[in-house]
Design a protein around this motif. Structure first.
Motif, mmCIF file in Angstrom:
data_model
loop_
_atom_site.group_PDB
_atom_site.id
_atom_site.type_symbol
_atom_site.label_atom_id
_atom_site.label_comp_id
_atom_site.label_asym_id
_atom_site.label_seq_id
_atom_site.Cartn_x
_atom_site.Cartn_y
_atom_site.Cartn_z
ATOM 1 N N SER A 39 0.888 -4.690 9.858
ATOM 2 C CA SER A 39 -0.127 -5.219 9.506
ATOM 3 C C SER A 39 -0.947 -3.992 8.662
ATOM 4 O O SER A 39 -1.551 -3.536 7.285
ATOM 5 C CB SER A 39 -1.430 -5.962 10.258
ATOM 6 N N HIS A 43 -0.577 -2.133 4.506
ATOM 7 C CA HIS A 43 -2.066 -1.765 4.383
ATOM 8 C C HIS A 43 -1.532 0.157 4.345
ATOM 9 O O HIS A 43 -2.227 0.456 2.954
ATOM 10 C CB HIS A 43 -2.731 -1.268 5.760
ATOM 11 N N CYS A 47 -2.275 2.380 0.452
ATOM 12 C CA CYS A 47 -2.754 3.804 0.524
ATOM 13 C C CYS A 47 -2.551 4.887 -0.199
ATOM 14 O O CYS A 47 -3.066 5.825 -0.886
ATOM 15 C CB CYS A 47 -3.125 4.489 1.601
ATOM 16 N N ARG A 173 -7.926 -0.662 11.490
ATOM 17 C CA ARG A 173 -7.490 -2.180 10.692
ATOM 18 C C ARG A 173 -7.739 -3.200 11.532
ATOM 19 O O ARG A 173 -7.900 -2.379 13.026
ATOM 20 C CB ARG A 173 -5.655 -2.048 9.616
#
Ligand code: AMP
Length: 282
Positions: A39, A43, A47, A173
């Motif tokens: 995860s 993410h 970015c 996160r």
């Protein structure tokens, strides 16, 4: 996807990207990747133009009696997962490539690193800060992504990056959990079936405390005891290392929950030390 073990090659690779005007994100890990790590990668992928994942069981963050030697490792499987999640470069060095025999420089944030996990793992966060600084120096990422499961680690790295002007945006996160609420961790494989079955009590205990806060309880000592009592009842084989209510950034103890407060816990279940936390909102 590239796979490098040599820090010099890593530096050159990332340098080349920067000269092309590409942004770089870094996700540091110790490998034995699970959905929580993935995860972070997913993410980080959103970015920046390029994504670097490091896989390194960093010896300097383990104490003499800790699980360095038996920490789980499976590099071939990790490489497959990283490739499937769009990673551009995996950096998986040997310890000897990261630390010279006469390595003598350390990075530390003692004020934040000697409480909570740092109290029972002296030197742990000094090892973490040092290796993360080295990775930042090699990769010079624009973004670095860390999990809130290791909330204290995230708070320390944020402070380190700010205070030392490292020029990295540190991103936190959410905790990725198993279906029954247990926070995913590479160390969960060491739980016996019975321990694994009952370990969801940790998450339940955190939620119980959150409910009590929502019902108006403000006394941090009472809330901490509530967590311990829940574990005593539901996970009798566990030993609570700590269960503390602290300021989410300063990590200093709070007496009353009048603002967002972190409940951070570490629990030994058999030989396995599990950590978890919840941000209590008022
Ligand atoms: P580790 O490999 O345990 O050092 O973890 C590498 C990174 O993954 C750290 O930033 C951790 O906080 C993060 N991480 C580990 N477990 C989880 C999880 N269950 N959910 C989200 N992030 C995690």
């Amino acid at each position: 996807m590239d796979h490098l073990a040599d820090p010099t090659f890593l530096r050159q690779h990332c340098q080349k990207w920067r000269t092309q005007g590409l942004t770089v994100a870094l996700v540091p890990t110790m490998g034995f990747l699970h959905a929580g790590h993935l995860s972070l990668m997913d993410h980080a992928r959103t970015c920046a133009d390029r994504l670097v994942v490091s896989i390194f069981v960093n010896p300097t963050q383990f104490g003499p009696n800790e699980d360095l030697d038996r920490y789980p490792r499976d590099l071939p499987h990790d490489l497959k997962l990283a490739r499937a999640h769009g990673v551009d470069l995996v950096f998986a060095p040997e310890a000897g490539a990261m630390y010279q025999p006469d390595h003598a420089a350390w990075v530390d944030v003692p004020e934040l690193g000697q409480v909570l996990c740092g109290a029972s793992r002296p030197g742990h966060f000094r090892g973490v800060c040092t290796v993360v600084t080295k990775l930042f120096g090699l990769v010079r990422p624009d973004f670095a992504v860390f999990g809130q499961k290791d909330w204290q680690q995230l708070a320390i790295i944020r402070r380190m990056a700010r205070d030392l002007e490292l020029g990295v945006a540190v991103i936190g996160r959410p905790i990725f959990r198993e279906a029954d609420g247990l926070a995913m961790s590479s160390r969960n494989v060491f739980l016996t079936p019975e321990e694994r079955d009952k370990a969801s009590a940790i998450r339940q205990g955190l939620l119980l405390v959150q409910q009590a806060v929502q019902a108006g309880e403000r006394d941090a000592a009472k809330l901490g005891l509530m967590f311990r009592a829940h574990l005593g009842e539901k996970l009798a084989m566990a030993r609570v290392d700590y269960a503390e209510l602290v300021h989410p950034e300063a990590l200093s103890p709070v007496a009353r929950v009048e603002a967002p407060t972190l409940l951070a816990v570490a629990v030994f279940v058999g030989r396995v030390r599990l950590i978890d936390n919840i941000l209590l909102e008022v």
